[in-house]
Design a protein around this motif. Structure first.
Motif, short mmCIF file in Angstrom:
data_model
loop_
_atom_site.label_atom_id
_atom_site.label_comp_id
_atom_site.label_asym_id
_atom_site.label_seq_id
_atom_site.Cartn_x
_atom_site.Cartn_y
_atom_site.Cartn_z
N MET A 13 0.83 -1.21 0.00
CA MET A 13 0.00 0.00 0.00
C MET A 13 0.86 1.26 0.00
O MET A 13 0.56 2.23 -0.70
CB MET A 13 -0.93 0.01 1.21
CG MET A 13 -2.08 -0.97 1.12
SD MET A 13 -3.40 -0.62 2.32
CE MET A 13 -2.55 -0.90 3.87
N ALA A 16 2.21 1.68 -3.46
CA ALA A 16 1.17 2.18 -4.37
C ALA A 16 0.93 3.67 -4.15
O ALA A 16 0.78 4.43 -5.12
CB ALA A 16 -0.13 1.39 -4.15
N ARG A 17 0.91 4.11 -2.91
CA ARG A 17 0.70 5.53 -2.60
C ARG A 17 1.84 6.39 -3.14
O ARG A 17 1.62 7.44 -3.75
CB ARG A 17 0.57 5.71 -1.09
CG ARG A 17 0.49 7.15 -0.58
CD ARG A 17 -0.82 7.84 -0.92
NE ARG A 17 -1.97 7.17 -0.35
CZ ARG A 17 -2.47 7.42 0.87
NH1 ARG A 17 -1.90 8.31 1.66
NH2 ARG A 17 -3.56 6.78 1.29
N ASP A 20 1.82 6.53 -6.91
CA ASP A 20 0.68 7.37 -7.29
C ASP A 20 1.05 8.85 -7.17
O ASP A 20 0.78 9.65 -8.07
CB ASP A 20 -0.51 7.03 -6.39
CG ASP A 20 -1.78 7.74 -6.79
OD1 ASP A 20 -2.32 7.43 -7.87
OD2 ASP A 20 -2.25 8.61 -6.02
N LYS A 39 -5.31 7.70 -4.65
CA LYS A 39 -5.04 7.95 -3.24
C LYS A 39 -6.28 7.71 -2.39
O LYS A 39 -7.35 8.25 -2.66
CB LYS A 39 -4.54 9.38 -3.04
CG LYS A 39 -4.15 9.70 -1.61
CD LYS A 39 -3.61 11.12 -1.49
CE LYS A 39 -3.19 11.42 -0.06
NZ LYS A 39 -2.66 12.81 0.07
N GLU A 42 -6.05 2.44 -1.63
CA GLU A 42 -5.00 1.43 -1.63
C GLU A 42 -5.42 0.13 -0.95
O GLU A 42 -5.07 -0.96 -1.42
CB GLU A 42 -3.74 1.98 -0.94
CG GLU A 42 -3.04 3.08 -1.70
CD GLU A 42 -3.58 4.46 -1.37
OE1 GLU A 42 -3.06 5.45 -1.92
OE2 GLU A 42 -4.53 4.55 -0.54
N VAL A 46 -5.09 -3.18 -3.09
CA VAL A 46 -4.05 -4.12 -2.68
C VAL A 46 -4.66 -5.33 -1.99
O VAL A 46 -4.28 -6.48 -2.26
CB VAL A 46 -3.02 -3.43 -1.75
CG1 VAL A 46 -2.09 -4.45 -1.10
CG2 VAL A 46 -2.22 -2.41 -2.54
N GLY A 67 -2.86 0.17 -7.53
CA GLY A 67 -2.62 -0.70 -6.38
C GLY A 67 -2.74 -2.17 -6.73
O GLY A 67 -2.03 -3.02 -6.17
#
Length: 323
Positions: A13, A16-17, A20, A39, A42, A46, A67
Motif C-alpha cells: 500500500m 502504491a501511494r 501514485d 489515493k 490502496e 491491494v 494498487g
C-alpha cells in the motif's frame, strides 16, 4: 492474517501511494499527459489483488487500479507507459502478469471478465476472474448484463466495486438506486457483500472467500468496498467544486495506510518507506527513458488477423506520409 502477511500488504500500500504521488508529479511536469489518482483506495486495491492466485486467476482493471498492479507484481514502467500513449494497453506482459490491459471505457472491463470466466468454466481451469469498477460505473447497462449472465451460468467471477462516494462529481446517493451496489446481487441470484474498503485485512478476507467460492463452483460475488477518493477524479478535475473540505478531512482520518500503520512498529514503517522510495526512483527513471514507438506499430496487434478496414487505414496513413 499473520503478521508477515499484514506487513507485506502495508508495504504494498505504501508503494502504491508513493508511485501514485510521483505519477501526479510527473503529470504536472508534463511527462504524463494525464493521470487518474488512486489515493485513499490502496486497501481496496491491494487487499483484493493480494487474494488472487496468480497461477490461475485473472484481473480486469479500469484505468485507476495502480494498487492492483503493484500487488500483482506487474512491471510498473510497462504499466504506467500506457499513460504516455506509446503502446497498446501498456508495455507489460498481460498474459504472464495475469492483469489485463487497463480499460478506460466506463464498465468496460466487466464484460471482458465475464467472458474470461465463461472460458475458464468451459475449460475447467479452476481459475476465477476479478473485475474492478466504481460506483458510477455500476449504473452502466453493461454491468447489469454482465451480472445477469454470470448469475445464469454460475460463472467464477468477482465483481469488485470501489464505492468512493462520487461518480466524478455526482454523489453515489443520486445515482445508485437503493443505496447499495452489493444489494443488487440478489436480483441476479449471486452473492453480495459490503466491506470496509479502507481495512486492508477485511478486504483481503472478503475477496479470498469470494474467489474460493467462485473456484469451487459457487458462482459470482459482488463485493462493494466502501472507501473514499482522497484526491481528484483525474488530474484535470477540481474536487473542491463539489466536495466539502469537512468531508475530505473526515475521510483523511480514515486513511487506509494510516490505519494499517497503527499495527506495526516504527522499524517496519521506515523499511516500507525506504523500499517505496527506491522503487519510485527506478520507475521514474524508466518512464523518462522511454522513447516513442515506431508509428507503424499503431496498426500492429490490433487483431490476430488484420481486417480489411484496418489495412485500408494503414494504406491511407502511408499515403499521407508520401503526399
Amino acid at each position: 492474517m499473520d503478521d508477515w502477511e499484514f506487513r507485506r500488504l502495508h508495504r504494498l500500500m505504501v508503494l502504491a501511494r508513493r508511485i501514485d504521488e510521483d505519477a501526479i508529479a510527473l503529470q504536472r511536469q508534463g511527462v504524463l499527459p494525464a493521470y487518474a489518482p488512486a489515493k485513499g483506495q490502496e486497501a481496496a486495491q491491494v487487499g483484493s489483488a493480494a487474494a488472487l492466485d496468480p497461477a490461475r486467476d485473472f484481473a480486469f482493471p479500469t484505468y485507476r487500479e495502480l494498487g492492483v498492479a503493484v500487488a500483482m507484481g506487474v512491471d510498473l514502467v510497462g504499466y504506467l507507459s500506457t499513460h504516455l500513449n506509446i503502446w497498446h494497453g501498456g508495455m507489460y506482459d498481460s498474459q504472464a502478469s495475469r492483469l489485463a490491459p487497463f480499460n478506460a471505457v466506463v464498465g468496460g472491463p466487466v464484460t471482458h471478465a465475464v467472458g474470461w470466466a465463461m472460458g475458464a468454466k468451459l475449460d475447467e481451469t479452476g481459475g476465477a476472474a476479478i473485475t474492478y469498477f466504481g460506483d458510477g460505473a455500476s449504473s452502466q447497462g453493461d454491468i447489469h448484463e454482465a451480472m445477469n449472465f454470470a448469475g445464469v451460468y454460475r460463472l467464477p467471477v468477482v465483481f469488485f466495486c470501489q464505492n468512493n462516494g462520487w461518480a466524478i462529481s455526482l454523489p453515489a446517493a443520486r445515482q445508485v438506486a437503493g443505496g447499495s451496489v452489493a444489494a443488487r446481487a440478489s436480483g441476479y441470484g449471486i452473492e453480495g457483500v459490503r466491506v470496509d474498503g479502507n481495512d486492508v485485512e477485511a478486504v483481503f478476507e472478503a475477496t479470498r472467500a469470494a474467489l474460493d467460492r467462485a473456484r469451487d463452483g459457487g458462482g459470482a460475488t459482488v463485493i462493494e468496498a466502501m472507501t473514499y477518493r482522497l484526491g481528484p477524479h483525474s488530474t484535470s478535475d477540481d474536487p473542491g467544486r463539489y466536495r466539502s473540505l469537512e468531508d475530505e478531512q473526515a475521510w483523511t482520518g480514515r486513511d487506509p495506510i494510516t490505519r494499517a500503520a497503527r499495527r506495526l512498529p516504527e522499524a517496519d514503517l521506515a523499511e516500507a518507506e525506504q523500499y517505496a522510495a527506491e522503487v519510485v526512483e527506478r520507475v521514474r527513471e524508466g518512464l523518462q527513458a522511454l522513447t516513442p514507438r515506431p508509428a507503424e506499430e499503431l496498426f500492429s496487434f490490433v487483431y490476430r488477423e488484420p481486417t480489411a478496414a484496418l489495412l485500408a487505414q494503414q494504406r491511407a496513413w502511408k499515403e499521407s506520409l508520401d503526399a
